[in-house]
Design an enzyme around this catalytic site. Structure first.
Site, PDB file in Angstrom:
ATOM      1  N   GLU A  97     -20.482  52.177 -39.182  1.00 13.61           N
ATOM      2  CA  GLU A  97     -21.525  51.725 -40.197  1.00 13.61           C
ATOM      3  C   GLU A  97     -20.870  51.965 -41.535  1.00 13.61           C
ATOM      4  OE1 GLU A  97     -24.169  50.281 -41.056  1.00 13.61           O
ATOM      5  OE2 GLU A  97     -25.833  51.348 -40.271  1.00 13.61           O
ATOM      6  N   ASP A  98     -21.580  51.194 -42.479  1.00 14.88           N
ATOM      7  CA  ASP A  98     -21.158  51.279 -43.952  1.00 14.88           C
ATOM      8  C   ASP A  98     -21.633  52.602 -44.620  1.00 14.88           C
ATOM      9  OD1 ASP A  98     -23.689  50.712 -43.687  1.00 14.88           O
ATOM     10  OD2 ASP A  98     -23.670  48.852 -45.034  1.00 14.88           O
ATOM     11  N   ASP A 101     -28.074  56.266 -44.449  1.00 18.02           N
ATOM     12  CA  ASP A 101     -29.084  56.792 -45.547  1.00 18.02           C
ATOM     13  C   ASP A 101     -30.105  57.860 -44.878  1.00 18.02           C
ATOM     14  OD1 ASP A 101     -30.278  56.651 -47.894  1.00 18.02           O
ATOM     15  OD2 ASP A 101     -31.190  54.917 -47.511  1.00 18.02           O
ATOM     16  N   PHE A 150     -28.351  54.208 -55.353  1.00 12.27           N
ATOM     17  CA  PHE A 150     -27.942  52.932 -54.845  1.00 12.27           C
ATOM     18  C   PHE A 150     -27.015  52.403 -55.196  1.00 12.27           C
ATOM     19  CE2 PHE A 150     -28.399  48.617 -53.678  1.00 12.27           C
ATOM     20  CZ  PHE A 150     -29.152  48.427 -52.428  1.00 12.27           C
ATOM     21  N   ARG A 163     -20.752  42.585 -52.434  1.00  8.47           N
ATOM     22  CA  ARG A 163     -20.092  43.194 -51.048  1.00  8.47           C
ATOM     23  C   ARG A 163     -18.449  43.136 -51.392  1.00  8.47           C
ATOM     24  NH1 ARG A 163     -23.827  43.734 -47.005  1.00  8.47           N
ATOM     25  NH2 ARG A 163     -25.490  42.096 -46.918  1.00  8.47           N
TER      26      ARG A 163
HETATM   27  P1  5GP Z   1     -30.456  53.821 -42.886  1.00  4.15           P
HETATM   28  O1  5GP Z   1     -31.784  54.217 -43.813  1.00  4.15           O
HETATM   29  O2  5GP Z   1     -31.225  53.494 -41.587  1.00  4.15           O
HETATM   30  O3  5GP Z   1     -29.837  55.052 -42.598  1.00  4.15           O
HETATM   31  O4  5GP Z   1     -29.479  52.956 -43.517  1.00  4.15           O
HETATM   32  C1  5GP Z   1     -29.849  51.563 -43.399  1.00  4.15           C
HETATM   33  C2  5GP Z   1     -29.041  50.497 -44.025  1.00  4.15           C
HETATM   34  O5  5GP Z   1     -29.688  50.469 -45.384  1.00  4.15           O
HETATM   35  C3  5GP Z   1     -27.709  50.867 -44.271  1.00  4.15           C
HETATM   36  O6  5GP Z   1     -26.831  50.313 -43.294  1.00  4.15           O
HETATM   37  C4  5GP Z   1     -27.391  49.920 -45.615  1.00  4.15           C
HETATM   38  O7  5GP Z   1     -27.390  48.476 -45.051  1.00  4.15           O
HETATM   39  C5  5GP Z   1     -28.613  50.235 -46.344  1.00  4.15           C
HETATM   40  N1  5GP Z   1     -28.476  51.050 -47.470  1.00  4.15           N
HETATM   41  C6  5GP Z   1     -28.701  52.379 -47.509  1.00  4.15           C
HETATM   42  N2  5GP Z   1     -28.611  53.020 -48.619  1.00  4.15           N
HETATM   43  C7  5GP Z   1     -27.824  51.793 -49.093  1.00  4.15           C
HETATM   44  C8  5GP Z   1     -27.190  51.801 -50.686  1.00  4.15           C
HETATM   45  O8  5GP Z   1     -27.016  52.711 -51.424  1.00  4.15           O
HETATM   46  N3  5GP Z   1     -26.641  50.545 -50.891  1.00  4.15           N
HETATM   47  C9  5GP Z   1     -26.810  49.422 -50.218  1.00  4.15           C
HETATM   48  N4  5GP Z   1     -26.234  48.440 -50.729  1.00  4.15           N
HETATM   49  N5  5GP Z   1     -27.247  49.560 -48.852  1.00  4.15           N
HETATM   50  C10 5GP Z   1     -27.876  50.591 -48.599  1.00  4.15           C
END
Ligand code: 5GP
Length: 173
Positions: A97-98, A101, A150, A163
């Protein structure tokens, strides 16, 4: 214009990914091993990581989003936009995963892969924002813990842009 400020340099990311690759190469030795990369954000990290893993492996991609609602369990509320094209049955999976969050997407994906018959699923992320967690997640491999900002770059977008930045940046919108 948005204000974009560097948080982590290209050099620091590269050094970390090399170290993560070495560790994973040791941990996954002798395993029937498969990488599942979560699109789109992790495509750059995955490309760098797998070239630092010195083992035979398979790679598949998955695209999914989780929506809010039930936040106390990791089941449900997962929409698969594009599914993996290789079976995970009886395999050890490294879910790449990148960024983690709230943790909802990755926990639900982990459950999903177990339901599809994976023997073991480990989570690997390059960035982690633990302050925002809504669900407990065991992150097995983490590159950088970052503050609650963010971020864009190194695969991560804002409105489908940024990206291609080589470093990780904080963006003020
Ligand atoms: P989750 O909230 O389910 O852990 O994260 C879901 C997705 O939200 C991540 O895979 C990512 O694509 C996006 N995301 C969460 N935080 C950030 C951020 O700070 N920047 C960006 N560009 N995407 C984010």
């Amino acid at each position: 214009m948005h204000k974009v400020e560097e948080l982590i340099s290209e050099k620091d990311i590269a050094a970390k990914v090399t170290a993560m690759g070495s560790l994973i190469s040791k941990d996954f030795k002798d395993k029937d091993f498969m990488v599942v990369s979560v699109l789109k954000g992790s495509f750059i990290f995955t490309a760098d990581l797998v070239r630092n893993i010195d083992l035979p492996l398979e790679i598949a991609f998955i695209s999914a989003s989780s929506y809010d609602g039930e936040t106390t369990t990791s089941s449900g509320n997962l929409k698969i936009r594009c599914d993996i094209d290789i079976s995970v049955e009886n395999k050890t999976v490294l879910l790449v995963e990148d960024i983690v969050d709230t943790g909802l997407t990755i926990s639900r994906l982990k459950d999903y892969l177990y339901k599809k018959g994976a023997e073991c699923v480990k989570i690997c992320t390059i960035f982690d924002k633990p302050d925002r967690r809504k669900i407990e997640v065991d992150v097995d491999y983490c590159g950088f813990v970052i503050p609650n900002e963010f971020v864009v770059g190194y695969g991560l977008d804002y409105n489908n842009k940024y990206r291609n930045l080589k470093n990780l940046c904080k963006i003020t919108i």
